[in-house]
Scaffold this motif. Structure first.
Motif, PDB file in Angstrom:
ATOM      1  N   THR A 178       0.854  -1.189   0.000  1.00 25.42           N
ATOM      2  CA  THR A 178       0.000   0.000   0.000  1.00 25.42           C
ATOM      3  C   THR A 178       0.897   1.249   0.000  1.00 25.42           C
ATOM      4  OG1 THR A 178      -0.048  -0.031   2.426  1.00 25.42           O
ATOM      5  CG2 THR A 178      -1.908  -1.056   1.294  1.00 25.42           C
ATOM      6  N   GLY A 179       0.384   2.344  -0.480  1.00 26.62           N
ATOM      7  CA  GLY A 179       1.030   3.650  -0.335  1.00 26.62           C
ATOM      8  C   GLY A 179       2.384   3.813  -0.990  1.00 26.62           C
ATOM      9  N   ASN A 180       3.164   4.765  -0.443  1.00 23.73           N
ATOM     10  CA  ASN A 180       4.489   5.096  -0.964  1.00 23.73           C
ATOM     11  C   ASN A 180       5.562   4.832   0.080  1.00 23.73           C
ATOM     12  OD1 ASN A 180       3.591   6.074  -3.477  1.00 23.73           O
ATOM     13  ND2 ASN A 180       2.977   7.993  -2.486  1.00 23.73           N
ATOM     14  N   PHE A 181       6.801   4.719  -0.391  1.00 22.32           N
ATOM     15  CA  PHE A 181       7.917   4.389   0.504  1.00 22.32           C
ATOM     16  C   PHE A 181       9.001   5.462   0.499  1.00 22.32           C
ATOM     17  CE2 PHE A 181       5.574   0.610   0.282  1.00 22.32           C
ATOM     18  CZ  PHE A 181       5.890  -0.126   1.408  1.00 22.32           C
ATOM     19  N   GLY A 182       9.637   5.627   1.649  1.00 22.55           N
ATOM     20  CA  GLY A 182      10.769   6.546   1.759  1.00 22.55           C
ATOM     21  C   GLY A 182      10.412   7.899   2.343  1.00 22.55           C
ATOM     22  N   GLY A 183       9.126   8.176   2.558  1.00 22.94           N
ATOM     23  CA  GLY A 183       8.687   9.475   3.087  1.00 22.94           C
ATOM     24  C   GLY A 183       9.370   9.866   4.391  1.00 22.94           C
ATOM     25  N   PRO A 184       9.305   9.014   5.410  1.00 23.63           N
ATOM     26  CA  PRO A 184       9.928   9.377   6.693  1.00 23.63           C
ATOM     27  C   PRO A 184      11.437   9.631   6.572  1.00 23.63           C
ATOM     28  CG  PRO A 184       8.398   7.581   7.008  1.00 23.63           C
ATOM     29  CD  PRO A 184       8.495   7.780   5.526  1.00 23.63           C
ATOM     30  N   PRO A 245       6.774   2.097  -5.389  1.00 19.14           N
ATOM     31  CA  PRO A 245       6.165   3.436  -5.294  1.00 19.14           C
ATOM     32  C   PRO A 245       6.990   4.326  -4.361  1.00 19.14           C
ATOM     33  CG  PRO A 245       4.951   1.864  -3.955  1.00 19.14           C
ATOM     34  CD  PRO A 245       6.052   1.087  -4.602  1.00 19.14           C
ATOM     35  N   ILE A 246       7.694   5.274  -4.956  1.00 18.84           N
ATOM     36  CA  ILE A 246       8.615   6.115  -4.194  1.00 18.84           C
ATOM     37  C   ILE A 246       7.915   7.402  -3.768  1.00 18.84           C
ATOM     38  CG2 ILE A 246      10.864   7.292  -4.260  1.00 18.84           C
ATOM     39  CD1 ILE A 246      11.738   5.332  -6.401  1.00 18.84           C
ATOM     40  N   ALA A 247       8.040   7.743  -2.492  1.00 18.61           N
ATOM     41  CA  ALA A 247       7.429   8.973  -1.974  1.00 18.61           C
ATOM     42  C   ALA A 247       8.105  10.181  -2.616  1.00 18.61           C
ATOM     43  CB  ALA A 247       7.582   9.032  -0.461  1.00 18.61           C
ATOM     44  N   LYS A 248       7.369  11.298  -2.675  1.00 16.62           N
ATOM     45  CA  LYS A 248       7.895  12.544  -3.248  1.00 16.62           C
ATOM     46  C   LYS A 248       9.232  12.897  -2.632  1.00 16.62           C
ATOM     47  CE  LYS A 248       4.257  15.498  -4.904  1.00 16.62           C
ATOM     48  NZ  LYS A 248       3.120  16.195  -4.374  1.00 16.62           N
ATOM     49  N   LYS A 249      10.184  13.216  -3.465  1.00 16.66           N
ATOM     50  CA  LYS A 249      11.525  13.673  -3.054  1.00 16.66           C
ATOM     51  C   LYS A 249      12.412  12.564  -2.493  1.00 16.66           C
ATOM     52  CE  LYS A 249      10.325  18.460  -2.131  1.00 16.66           C
ATOM     53  NZ  LYS A 249       9.922  19.373  -1.070  1.00 16.66           N
ATOM     54  N   ALA A 250      11.897  11.355  -2.342  1.00 14.78           N
ATOM     55  CA  ALA A 250      12.726  10.272  -1.780  1.00 14.78           C
ATOM     56  C   ALA A 250      13.610   9.669  -2.865  1.00 14.78           C
ATOM     57  CB  ALA A 250      11.835   9.192  -1.176  1.00 14.78           C
ATOM     58  N   THR A 251      14.762   9.161  -2.460  1.00 16.44           N
ATOM     59  CA  THR A 251      15.619   8.444  -3.398  1.00 16.44           C
ATOM     60  C   THR A 251      15.184   6.984  -3.415  1.00 16.44           C
ATOM     61  OG1 THR A 251      17.184   7.828  -1.682  1.00 16.44           O
ATOM     62  CG2 THR A 251      17.578   9.929  -2.798  1.00 16.44           C
ATOM     63  N   LEU A 252      15.696   6.234  -4.387  1.00 19.20           N
ATOM     64  CA  LEU A 252      15.365   4.812  -4.458  1.00 19.20           C
ATOM     65  C   LEU A 252      15.820   4.096  -3.187  1.00 19.20           C
ATOM     66  CD1 LEU A 252      14.324   2.361  -6.051  1.00 19.20           C
ATOM     67  CD2 LEU A 252      16.603   2.148  -7.060  1.00 19.20           C
ATOM     68  N   ASP A 253      17.028   4.413  -2.722  1.00 20.70           N
ATOM     69  CA  ASP A 253      17.535   3.779  -1.501  1.00 20.70           C
ATOM     70  C   ASP A 253      16.665   4.082  -0.288  1.00 20.70           C
ATOM     71  OD1 ASP A 253      19.536   2.692  -2.947  1.00 20.70           O
ATOM     72  OD2 ASP A 253      21.196   3.526  -1.780  1.00 20.70           O
ATOM     73  N   GLN A 254      16.176   5.324  -0.222  1.00 15.15           N
ATOM     74  CA  GLN A 254      15.296   5.679   0.895  1.00 15.15           C
ATOM     75  C   GLN A 254      13.985   4.891   0.827  1.00 15.15           C
ATOM     76  OE1 GLN A 254      15.395   9.942   0.242  1.00 15.15           O
ATOM     77  NE2 GLN A 254      16.507  10.267   2.160  1.00 15.15           N
ATOM     78  N   ALA A 255      13.492   4.693  -0.393  1.00 11.00           N
ATOM     79  CA  ALA A 255      12.252   3.928  -0.557  1.00 11.00           C
ATOM     80  C   ALA A 255      12.462   2.452  -0.204  1.00 11.00           C
ATOM     81  CB  ALA A 255      11.738   4.063  -1.984  1.00 11.00           C
ATOM     82  N   LEU A 256      13.639   1.949  -0.508  1.00  9.18           N
ATOM     83  CA  LEU A 256      13.913   0.526  -0.271  1.00  9.18           C
ATOM     84  C   LEU A 256      14.229   0.235   1.196  1.00  9.18           C
ATOM     85  CD1 LEU A 256      16.160  -0.243  -3.376  1.00  9.18           C
ATOM     86  CD2 LEU A 256      13.822  -1.071  -2.999  1.00  9.18           C
ATOM     87  N   TYR A 257      14.959   1.178   1.831  1.00 11.24           N
ATOM     88  CA  TYR A 257      15.501   0.879   3.165  1.00 11.24           C
ATOM     89  C   TYR A 257      15.088   1.852   4.258  1.00 11.24           C
ATOM     90  CZ  TYR A 257      18.482  -2.260   0.565  1.00 11.24           C
ATOM     91  OH  TYR A 257      18.925  -3.265  -0.238  1.00 11.24           O
ATOM     92  N   GLY A 258      14.439   2.950   3.879  1.00  5.27           N
ATOM     93  CA  GLY A 258      14.150   4.019   4.845  1.00  5.27           C
ATOM     94  C   GLY A 258      13.378   3.561   6.066  1.00  5.27           C
ATOM     95  N   GLY A 259      12.250   2.899   5.835  1.00  7.13           N
ATOM     96  CA  GLY A 259      11.451   2.374   6.935  1.00  7.13           C
ATOM     97  C   GLY A 259      10.540   3.392   7.593  1.00  7.13           C
ATOM     98  N   GLU A 260       9.789   2.893   8.570  1.00  7.99           N
ATOM     99  CA  GLU A 260       8.811   3.672   9.348  1.00  7.99           C
ATOM    100  C   GLU A 260       7.653   4.216   8.523  1.00  7.99           C
ATOM    101  OE1 GLU A 260       9.944   6.185  12.528  1.00  7.99           O
ATOM    102  OE2 GLU A 260      11.519   4.830  13.207  1.00  7.99           O
ATOM    103  N   TYR A 262       5.151   2.235   7.792  1.00  3.72           N
ATOM    104  CA  TYR A 262       4.042   1.445   8.338  1.00  3.72           C
ATOM    105  C   TYR A 262       2.987   1.152   7.284  1.00  3.72           C
ATOM    106  CZ  TYR A 262       6.490   2.116  12.612  1.00  3.72           C
ATOM    107  OH  TYR A 262       7.477   2.102  13.550  1.00  3.72           O
ATOM    108  N   GLU A 263       3.450   0.992   6.040  1.00  2.00           N
ATOM    109  CA  GLU A 263       2.562   0.531   4.973  1.00  2.00           C
ATOM    110  C   GLU A 263       2.450  -0.991   5.078  1.00  2.00           C
ATOM    111  OE1 GLU A 263       0.787   2.260   3.068  1.00  2.00           O
ATOM    112  OE2 GLU A 263       1.684   4.250   3.105  1.00  2.00           O
ATOM    113  N   LEU A 264       1.459  -1.558   4.389  1.00  2.00           N
ATOM    114  CA  LEU A 264       1.304  -3.012   4.382  1.00  2.00           C
ATOM    115  C   LEU A 264       2.106  -3.614   3.241  1.00  2.00           C
ATOM    116  CD1 LEU A 264      -2.565  -3.148   4.845  1.00  2.00           C
ATOM    117  CD2 LEU A 264      -0.845  -3.619   6.606  1.00  2.00           C
ATOM    118  N   VAL A 265       2.747  -4.734   3.510  1.00  2.00           N
ATOM    119  CA  VAL A 265       3.445  -5.511   2.488  1.00  2.00           C
ATOM    120  C   VAL A 265       2.820  -6.906   2.552  1.00  2.00           C
ATOM    121  CG1 VAL A 265       5.677  -6.430   1.762  1.00  2.00           C
ATOM    122  CG2 VAL A 265       5.569  -4.190   2.892  1.00  2.00           C
TER     123      VAL A 265
END
Ligand code: ADP
Ligand code: MG
Length: 322
Positions: A178-184, A245-260, A262-265
């Protein structure tokens, strides 16, 4: 040996060994988002023939936030802190396919802290508790030498048929999120913008669909979450980098490893993935992406681009004690 040599994950593994095998009433013990417990004995069921209750399990989970590790009081309000402390527990209950019921709240605080601040913290907790009809039924209040500690234990329930764990995905399943990754990682983990989503309704659609095979929440990042599913299910996975799905302004690494985030996988057989994605999107208006597949390879997660080229990133995500 020092904790820093073992790391958080190594320590939990060691402790799990020391604790030993769970009893028969423990449907799921250490190693998932919550413990899953049988509370209704077969005897009481038989005595209660007239009313046939929906078979359910009890869910129990606990999560702790520590000042200067999980948050900084300079950048987090007490209201947000309370909200977050409950939200991250709700996320664990959601990822089992269940719903929250009762909470215990533990506060460790320095004696010079103002009472108002603790009241603010509870305003944040109460806001979310009321929204999800969670009752706070106790806790513990203790003095802390310096840093503030907030720990919540959350109980929940799951209908037997809806229970989703990390351990039942199979080769040929698709991986959905669900959602986007790397935001936090972009906004800062203590920021207002990083307050966790609580994907209870999305998780409920996944669970009730009865076609999902596993689920987890992405507290420790997308790759780590998929890896946890792989380890528990004894399979491997490929994540398609172009589908993340990468959050706005996030890098690929942040989306892959950033965490927190709390989306569903979660996973479902490949033939059902598009149907499940559409169902969740229609019912909840939350974006769902198909980001990879489960493969027979040994418990590892490969990151591949459109040409099948394997990507090896620099960072590896956060782990306590490391
Ligand atoms: P989550 O990120 O979903 O909250 P964790 O990574 O904190 O999960 O924990 C993974 C698993 O290890 C969970 O089943 C949790 O209950 C268990 N666990 C963590 N710490 C301990 C501990 N000190 N003793 C026993 N079990 C633990
Ligand atoms: Mg979790």
């Amino acid at each position: 040996m020092k904790l820093s040599q073992l790391g958080e994950f190594g320590l939990i593994e060691l402790l799990a060994k020391k604790i030993g095998k769970p009893s028969k009433k423990v449907m799921v013990g250490i190693g998932d988002d919550t413990a899953v417990l049988k509370v209704q004995s077969s005897k009481s069921k038989a005595q209660n023939k007239s009313k046939i209750p929906i078979p359910k399990y009890l869910l129990v989970t606990t999560d702790t936030l520590i000042e200067n590790i999980h948050f900084k009081l300079k950048t987090t309000s007490f209201y947000d802190l309370g909200y977050k402390a409950l939200a991250i527990n709700i996320s664990d209950i959601a990822s089992m396919g269940g719903y929250p019921t009762y909470a215990l709240v533990t506060i460790g605080a320095n004696k010079d802290l103002s009472v108002k601040k603790i009241e603010e913290l509870y305003r944040g907790i109460n806001k979310l508790a009321r929204k999800h009809k969670i009752e706070i039924v106790g806790g513990d209040t203790v003095q802390s030498p310096k840093e503030l500690v907030v720990s919540i234990t959350l109980l929940g329930e799951v209908e037997k048929e809806c229970l989703l764990t990390r351990s039942k995905t199979r080769v040929g399943d698709a991986v959905l999120v669900t959602g986007n990754f790397g935001g936090p990682a972009v906004h800062g983990y203590s920021s207002r913008y990083s307050l966790p989503v609580t994907r209870l309704s999305e998780a409920s659609v996944v669970a009730k669909s009865r076609i999902a095979t596993s689920m987890i929440d992405s507290s420790d990042g997308l790759v780590r979450s998929v890896l946890e599913i792989c380890k528990a299910s004894k399979v491997g996975a490929r994540i398609w980098l172009d589908s993340v799905p990468i959050a706005k302004k996030a890098t690929l690494d942040q989306a892959l490893y950033g965490g927190e985030e709390y989306e569903l996988v979660f996973t479902t057989p490949r033939s059902k993935a598009v149907g499940l994605k559409d169902l969740i999107q229609r019912k909840t208006k939350t974006k769902v992406s198909i980001v990879g597949e489960i493969v027979a390879r040994k418990r590892e997660v490969k990151l591949v681009d459109l040409h099948g080229k394997v990507y090896s990133p620099k960072s590896g995500g956060y782990e306590h004690f490391r």
